[in-house]
Design a protein around this motif. Structure first.
Motif, PDB file in Angstrom:
ATOM      1  N   TYR A 160       0.828  -1.209   0.000  1.00 38.81           N
ATOM      2  CA  TYR A 160       0.000   0.000   0.000  1.00 38.81           C
ATOM      3  C   TYR A 160       0.858   1.252   0.000  1.00 38.81           C
ATOM      4  O   TYR A 160       0.584   2.203  -0.745  1.00 38.81           O
ATOM      5  CB  TYR A 160      -0.929   0.017   1.213  1.00 38.81           C
ATOM      6  N   ARG A 161       1.905   1.262   0.808  1.00 35.77           N
ATOM      7  CA  ARG A 161       2.743   2.452   0.905  1.00 35.77           C
ATOM      8  C   ARG A 161       3.442   2.756  -0.420  1.00 35.77           C
ATOM      9  O   ARG A 161       3.512   3.912  -0.852  1.00 35.77           O
ATOM     10  CB  ARG A 161       3.784   2.255   2.020  1.00 35.77           C
ATOM     11  N   ILE A 162       3.957   1.703  -1.072  1.00 35.10           N
ATOM     12  CA  ILE A 162       4.644   1.886  -2.356  1.00 35.10           C
ATOM     13  C   ILE A 162       3.688   2.429  -3.409  1.00 35.10           C
ATOM     14  O   ILE A 162       3.988   3.396  -4.117  1.00 35.10           O
ATOM     15  CB  ILE A 162       5.276   0.554  -2.828  1.00 35.10           C
ATOM     16  N   LEU A 163       2.492   1.804  -3.515  1.00 35.29           N
ATOM     17  CA  LEU A 163       1.513   2.246  -4.502  1.00 35.29           C
ATOM     18  C   LEU A 163       0.995   3.646  -4.191  1.00 35.29           C
ATOM     19  O   LEU A 163       0.794   4.466  -5.092  1.00 35.29           O
ATOM     20  CB  LEU A 163       0.338   1.266  -4.560  1.00 35.29           C
ATOM     21  N   ASP A 164       0.801   3.924  -2.910  1.00 38.85           N
ATOM     22  CA  ASP A 164       0.308   5.232  -2.487  1.00 38.85           C
ATOM     23  C   ASP A 164       1.293   6.335  -2.877  1.00 38.85           C
ATOM     24  O   ASP A 164       0.897   7.380  -3.401  1.00 38.85           O
ATOM     25  CB  ASP A 164       0.084   5.234  -0.974  1.00 38.85           C
ATOM     26  N   ILE A 165       2.574   6.097  -2.646  1.00 40.89           N
ATOM     27  CA  ILE A 165       3.608   7.076  -3.009  1.00 40.89           C
ATOM     28  C   ILE A 165       3.677   7.241  -4.520  1.00 40.89           C
ATOM     29  O   ILE A 165       3.788   8.369  -5.032  1.00 40.89           O
ATOM     30  CB  ILE A 165       4.982   6.640  -2.450  1.00 40.89           C
ATOM     31  N   LEU A 166       3.595   6.132  -5.258  1.00 40.82           N
ATOM     32  CA  LEU A 166       3.664   6.182  -6.724  1.00 40.82           C
ATOM     33  C   LEU A 166       2.514   7.005  -7.304  1.00 40.82           C
ATOM     34  O   LEU A 166       2.719   7.850  -8.190  1.00 40.82           O
ATOM     35  CB  LEU A 166       3.629   4.758  -7.287  1.00 40.82           C
ATOM     36  N   VAL A 167       1.310   6.785  -6.782  1.00 39.19           N
ATOM     37  CA  VAL A 167       0.149   7.544  -7.246  1.00 39.19           C
ATOM     38  C   VAL A 167       0.305   9.022  -6.903  1.00 39.19           C
ATOM     39  O   VAL A 167       0.019   9.899  -7.722  1.00 39.19           O
ATOM     40  CB  VAL A 167      -1.155   6.984  -6.632  1.00 39.19           C
TER      41      VAL A 167
END
Length: 236
Positions: free
Chosen positions: A68-75
């Motif tokens: 979640y953290r990786i995807l959240d930062i990417l978005v």
């Protein structure tokens, strides 16, 4: 002489639109092509990414704070980038994938990428308010995670999701207007090349009015569908 000058001006104006009318039609087709492909491809991929964002949040179906953290930062990195800058930044990748950085196809690719990330956040935000009790009830009955997503989560949030996609349509239409900078065509390019650059406000406003009408039609359809779904949910 005055009457002759007026007639010549009128004929010139008609002659201009005899040339501009087919160009306008072509621009409308190009805009619809870019917008519809982007909404279908980017909207579908964004739906998947949004469900993953929602599902990996703490306490949800497949909780994973690292994913979640990786995807959240990417978005959060990609979504705020102005699309005209994103077009330039994506140029090397666009050339590798499409084979060119000029034309409608070259505009559609970065549009789909940007739409995917924009959609994912909209989907996540509209899934969060879904009643956790409904999901827990489905889990207690032995439903798989995929079944819960397909038969409980998405249907529960369907009305607000439809409105979110209507809002997304406006953003994608705005992106298509910038496609003219890379030869993508469309109404944006028509308004700039034949209206703004030639100081013809009639051409500019013709393109603007068509885009407004497109938005109004899509928004009206989305409102009607969402209202019907909400009414059916309340009756049940």
């Amino acid at each position: 002489m005055h009457i002759l000058a007026f007639d010549q001006t009128t004929l010139a104006s008609r002659s201009d639109w005899s040339v501009l009318r087919p160009l306008l039609g072509q621009s409308v087709v190009q805009t619809l092509q870019m917008v519809l492909i982007t909404i279908v491809v980017g909207g579908f991929l964004g739906l998947i990414l949004g469900v993953i964002l929602y599902g990996t949040r703490p306490g949800n179906l497949f909780e994973n704070r690292y994913v979640y953290r990786i995807l959240d930062i990417l978005v959060n990195i990609i979504r705020p980038i102005p699309f005209i800058i994103f077009l330039a930044a994506m140029q090397p990748l666009t050339i590798k994938v499409i084979g060119t950085s000029i034309g409608t196809a070259a505009a559609i690719f970065p549009m789909c990428v940007m739409c995917t990330f924009a959609t994912s956040r909209l989907v996540e935000q509209n899934l969060v308010p879904v009643d956790p009790g409904v999901i827990e009830a489905a889990r207690s009955m032995g439903a798989s995670k995929f079944t819960i997503i397909r038969t409980v989560l998405i249907p529960e949030a369907l009305a607000p999701l439809i409105l979110a996609y209507a809002f997304l349509f406006i953003g994608v239409l705005d992106m298509s207007a910038m496609a003219g900078y890379i030869g993508g065509g469309g109404l944006g390019n028509f308004a700039i090349a034949y209206g703004y650059q030639k100081f013809d406000q009639t051409v500019t406003w013709t393109a603007v009015i068509i885009m407004i009408l497109l938005v109004q039609v899509v928004q009206s359809i989305a409102n009607a569908i969402a209202k019907h779904l909400l009414r059916r949910t309340q009756n049940n």
